[in-house]
Structures are given as structure tokens and as C-alpha cells.
Design a protein around this motif. Structure first.
Motif, PDB file in Angstrom:
ATOM      1  N   THR A   1       6.802 -16.791  64.519  1.00  0.00           N
ATOM      2  CA  THR A   1       6.544 -15.357  64.449  1.00  0.00           C
ATOM      3  C   THR A   1       7.731 -14.583  65.002  1.00  0.00           C
ATOM      4  OG1 THR A   1       5.478 -15.377  66.618  1.00  0.00           O
ATOM      5  CG2 THR A   1       4.058 -15.673  64.673  1.00  0.00           C
ATOM      6  N   TYR A   2       7.803 -13.324  64.623  1.00  0.00           N
ATOM      7  CA  TYR A   2       8.869 -12.428  65.082  1.00  0.00           C
ATOM      8  C   TYR A   2       8.263 -11.372  65.994  1.00  0.00           C
ATOM      9  CZ  TYR A   2      12.098  -8.448  64.900  1.00  0.00           C
ATOM     10  OH  TYR A   2      12.924  -7.408  65.226  1.00  0.00           O
ATOM     11  N   ARG A   3       8.905 -11.126  67.137  1.00  0.00           N
ATOM     12  CA  ARG A   3       8.444 -10.064  68.033  1.00  0.00           C
ATOM     13  C   ARG A   3       9.647  -9.354  68.628  1.00  0.00           C
ATOM     14  NH1 ARG A   3       6.188 -10.313  73.745  1.00  0.00           N
ATOM     15  NH2 ARG A   3       6.159 -12.575  73.528  1.00  0.00           N
ATOM     16  N   LYS A   4       9.743  -8.058  68.385  1.00  0.00           N
ATOM     17  CA  LYS A   4      10.840  -7.273  68.947  1.00  0.00           C
ATOM     18  C   LYS A   4      10.639  -7.113  70.447  1.00  0.00           C
ATOM     19  CE  LYS A   4      10.986  -2.846  69.159  1.00  0.00           C
ATOM     20  NZ  LYS A   4      10.941  -1.398  68.867  1.00  0.00           N
TER      21      LYS A   4
END
Length: 532
Positions: free
Chosen positions: A454-457
């Protein structure tokens, strides 16, 4: 992640065949040239080779004007050479993806020759023919993407035919079931020869407004813009009934095991994602060109990444592209120093990345004078800067006079720095851009979280973009300094502990605790000890 398909795990590499490797001395790359460089692609670490058009063609648009969908142009070789390429690629674990150009053919294709013969020819309706407007002019105001009207009058029959690009590229009528069946058979022909998938050219053009209504004026058009910007292409492209057509293409692809369908689509994100299909029965990968057109700032990049991620349909697989044969090279768009950070961004975002040949060594646009242009768009609208020759120049392999590309005269000029900026020189230098690409690709392969997590800023302040890639097995932090100035104290979330896996400078392995310092135009990948 362990169940991901090859096109989800892998990296695509676009080859513009005219410019990759010439083996017969005519100055134009060929299929045997691609085959000769397969070991380089294995060493680089990519998984699939996408080859721009190689079909028989008069080359009015360098292969995008197809005269025979089931052959090979003699410039590139023959079907036997193609079969050898596929066999050798597969033996090395590489996939082969072909460019499929279904929107239009060459005006020399036998189908169009028949269609043009008379109004009563059985293939007349294979193309888009219309009577003149009441004043005798074109049927509507649709423009060609390469300048001028999108309609050409055929004096013999008194009707106009439509061409979204050159007049030598008449558009097929995809409302005709016979056209669809013929093109489906083309896909089957190549998949039976072992092709692993297709990139579909201008897939959003396939269907046009059934009533052929005028396109509305573009309020943002300014004198000096290309003709195609005069009107908003709301009736000549991106029609709702294109999606059942694409679903039919996908159905043919799915007749064969583990193949991929990629769509070329230049549309805003909200319209782009519709090409996955209402039931994920569209393109596996509708090309996402947002990075090509984005401003190089941390807040803007973070915004578009979040917008794209949020817009993806459930189950839709993301993809990212930094460059291709139609766009200025990344090194020319953002500057050579920043290409290292761009490479790290491309290869750490969630989804499938596509690389353009030569970007891994920092190739830049090569200036081409208007009078020396090959690109038909530049010839049709000279002086507007629309020419695509600069990003299509030959690959420099070594420091020899023709850069190892050919023993003859290259069809386009080599870069002035090819004796210094070439594959051989960078292959010997671990600190080179090529060395960084190889390290990034190897790291991506060793850490599946980098393509599937997953991507999380975490932060996008000023010139710094920080994000996390997470899975059940691991957590990786990516920090990118997009500025030419150092960032000496970048605060990280409390409890951040980890170790630098890779820096764009290839010289850091220290522990990270709570904060981070980055040099100008530097990025790092940090393996975290625990989630944060």
C-alpha cells in the motif's frame, strides 16, 4: 503479492525499433538488433519489452500507418526474425508486447484501397465516409491531430473520409462488426506466435459520435497552438460506447493464457480509469501519463498520486510512465540532475512502471532543425515545437563513431555527448544513472512491497516528498528531495527507526532515527524496523 500476475510484478521497457540497434548497416534499427540486445535488458532487470510498430508500412507516420497487420516491414526483418526474437526473449524470461494500431490503417492498406474504389464496394463501410457539408466543405469541424482538418475529399466518389491523424491514415469504422472481427483475428494471429500482450494505440479514439456533431470551441486555444487545440474533442474521442468495444478486445485477449492489454489514453484521471471497464473487463493497464505532464513539485506529485489512487476501481491495478516516443525525454523536461530522483519515484510507486529506452542512461532530446525533421507532425505544423524526432534518436551503446548503434549513417542524429553518455561507459560505473536503475530494479524485485504494498503519504512540504510502502511483511519509507538545495533536517513520524537500503547517490547505508537529511536532488529508500 505472491499471486500477482507477471504484468503486475514486472517492469515494461519500450523499444522504438528504428533507434535501438541496427544490424545491417542501413542506419535503421531492426528485429535482429533487439534480439542482439536482449542480454542487456536482462542485466538491466526489466521483464517485458514493448516494441513500437514493426508492421509493413509506407512509413508516413513511421509504422503507425499500417498496410498489413499480419506481417513485418522489411526494414525490420521478417516473420522468421520475429519468431527468433520471441523465442530468444522467452528463453531469457522476457515477455514481448506489440504495438497494436486499430484506430486507423495506411491509405495503402488493401482494405482502404477497396473502400475507396466506389461507394458500393463491400468494404466501403469499413472506414468513415460522409457527404460534404451543404457548402461543399468537410462534414464537421473535427481536426487532425497532426494539423488541418480531419477530413479529406475523395474526388472520385464525392465523399470525405475521416482521419484523426494524417490523411494517409484513414480511420476504421469500429461500428462495423466485420471490422471488429478482422481486428480480433489480428490479435489471435500474433498471440498464436507467442506475443504476450498488446499496447493499443489511441484506444480512446476507436468510437466517434454517431451523429458526427461538431466539437465545441476550446476557450483555452491561443494563436500559435497546434490546430488540434482549436476544439475540445468531446465528439471525436472518448465516447461511452467505446467501452463495449474494448471489452470485446479484452475477451479475445482472455482466450489465451496470461496475456495483457494496455491502452494508450491521454485523458484526465476521472475519465482514464473508466478504461479498466465497468467490471474490470477493459484494459488491464490503461496507461497513466500523469507523471509526464506533472509539475516537478512535492505537493503536486503527492496530489496526483492520491487522486489517481483514489480513482482506481476496486481491483484495478495502477501503472506509471515517465516517458515515451511522443513526449520530450524526462532528462530534458526536469533536468539531468533530477533524473535520479525521478527514477526512484517511478520504481517505488505502487503498480507497474514503464520505462522508455535510453532514459536509464539519461538520454536527452537531440535538437533537430525543422528542415531536417522526419516527424510528419513537425512538417505539417512547422515552428510550433511539436516534433517528436528529438526523443526518438538512436541508443548510444558505446564510444565508437556511430555509438555502436550502426555501421552506417543513423537515420536520426546521435546525441552530441554519446561518446560520454552511453551504455558501455555507465555499465562500468556503479555510481552512474544506469547503475542506479539496475540497483533500484534489483531492490524492487527483492522487496515485493515496493510494487504491491500500500501507499501512504507522510509529508509533501516544500520540495520534499515522503511516503510509506507497507505490507504485512515489511514497511519501507521513501524520501525524495526534489530541490537543488540540501534538506538538512527532515522530521519523520515519532518512532521512525530503520536503515537506508539505497540512496540515489549509491553511498549511504546508515541507520535512520526520527529525522533525515538529504542532499540536493537526492532520494533514499529506508527499510523500517516496525510500522509507524
Amino acid at each position: 503479492m505472491s499471486q500477482a500476475r507477471w504484468w503486475q510484478r514486472g517492469i515494461f521497457y519500450q523499444v522504438y525499433p528504428r533507434s535501438f540497434q541496427d544490424t545491417n548497416g542501413d542506419g535503421i534499427g531492426d528485429l535482429d538488433g533487439i534480439r542482439a540486445r536482449l542480454d542487456y535488458l536482462v542485466t538491466l532487470g526489466v521483464d517485458a519489452v514493448w516494441i513500437s510498430p514493426i508492421f509493413p508500412s509506407p512509413m508516413a507516420d513511421f509504422g503507425y500507418d499500417v498496410a498489413d497487420y499480419c506481417g513485418i516491414d522489411p526494414i525490420f526483418g521478417d516473420l522468421e526474425a520475429f519468431d527468433r526474437l520471441v523465442a530468444d526473449a522467452h528463453a531469457r524470461g522476457l515477455k514481448i508486447v506489440l504495438d497494436f494500431v486499430p484506430n486507423h490503417t495506411s491509405d495503402q492498406h488493401p482494405w482502404f484501397v477497396e473502400s475507396r474504389a466506389s461507394r458500393h464496394n463491400p468494404r466501403r463501410d469499413w472506414y468513415i465516409w460522409r457527404d460534404p457539408a451543404p457548402d461543399g466543405g468537410p462534414p464537421n469541424n473535427w481536426m487532425s491531430n497532426f494539423g488541418g482538418p480531419g477530413w479529406t475529399l475523395d474526388p472520385a466518389s464525392g465523399q470525405y473520409y475521416y482521419h484523426a491523424f494524417l490523411r494517409e491514415q484513414p480511420d476504421l469504422n469500429w461500428r462495423n462488426p466485420a471490422v471488429r472481427a478482422a481486428m480480433h483475428d489480428v490479435l489471435r494471429f500474433w498471440m498464436a506466435r507467442g506475443v504476450d500482450g498488446f499496447r493499443v494505440d489511441v484506444i480512446w479514439h476507436l468510437m466517434k459520435d454517431a451523429d458526427f456533431r461538431d466539437n465545441p470551441p476550446n476557450p483555452e486555444y491561443e494563436p500559435g497552438d497546434p490546430d488540434i487545440r482549436r476544439f475540445i474533442q468531446s465528439h471525436s474521442t472518448d465516447q461511452p460506447d467505446v467501452h463495449p468495444i474494448i471489452a470485446e478486445l479484452r475477451g479475445v485477449i482472455d482466450e489465451y493464457e496470461d496475456r495483457v492489454l494496455i491502452g494508450e489514453i491521454y485523458l484526465p484521471i476521472d475519465r482514464l480509469v473508466a478504461y479498466y471497464g465497468a467490471n474490470l473487463d477493459g484494459a488491464h493497464l490503461p496507461f497513466n501519463f500523469q507523471l509526464i505532464h506533472a509539475s516537478w513539485s512535492a505537493p503536486r506529485l503527492a496530489e496526483l498520486i492520491a487522486e489517481y489512487d483514489a480513482a482506481l476501481p476496486e481491483g484495478g491495478w495502477p501503472n506509471w510512465v515517465l516517458g515515451n516516443h511522443d513526449q520530450p525525454r524526462i532528462a530534458s523536461r526536469i533536468g539531468c540532475r533530477r533524473t535520479r530522483v525521478a527514477a526512484m519515484l517511478l520504481l517505488t510507486l505502487r503498480g507497474t512502471p514503464t520505462m522508455y529506452y535510453g532514459d536509464e542512461i539519461g538520454m536527452e532530446n537531440v535538437p533537430i532543425a525543422t528542415e531536417d525533421a522526419h516527424d510528419p507532425w513537425e512538417k505539417n505544423e512547422p515552428g510550433l515545437g511539436v516534433g517528436r524526432d528529438p526523443e526518438r534518436t538512436p541508443m548510444p551503446w558505446d564510444a565508437s563513431p556511430a555509438a555502436g548503434f550502426t555501421t552506417g549513417r543513423p537515420w536520426l542524429p546521435l546525441a552530441a555527448d554519446s561518446a560520454r553518455r552511453n551504455v558501455a561507459a555507465q555499465m562500468e560505473d556503479p555510481a552512474s544513472l544506469l547503475g542506479l536503475y539496475r540497483a533500484l530494479i534489483a531492490l524492487r524485485r527483492a522487496h515485493p512491497v515496493l510494487h504491491a504494498g500500500t501507499y501512504r503519504k507522510i509529508a509533501a512540504l516544500g520540495d520534499v516528498l515522503v511516503f510509506l510502502r507497507e505490507s504485512e511483511q515489511e514497511c519501507v519509507l521513501v524520501a525524495l528531495n526534489l530541490a537543488e538545495t540540501a534538506q538538512d533536517d527532515i522530521p519523520l513520524p515519532p518512532g521512525t527507526l530503520g536503515r537506508v537500503l539505497l540512496s540515489t547517490a549509491r553511498d549511504r547505508e546508515e541507520r535512520v532515527e526520527g529525522h533525515l537529511a538529504l542532499r540536493p536532488d537526492e532520494g533514499v529508500i529506508v527499510a523500517l524496523d516496525a510500522r509507524i
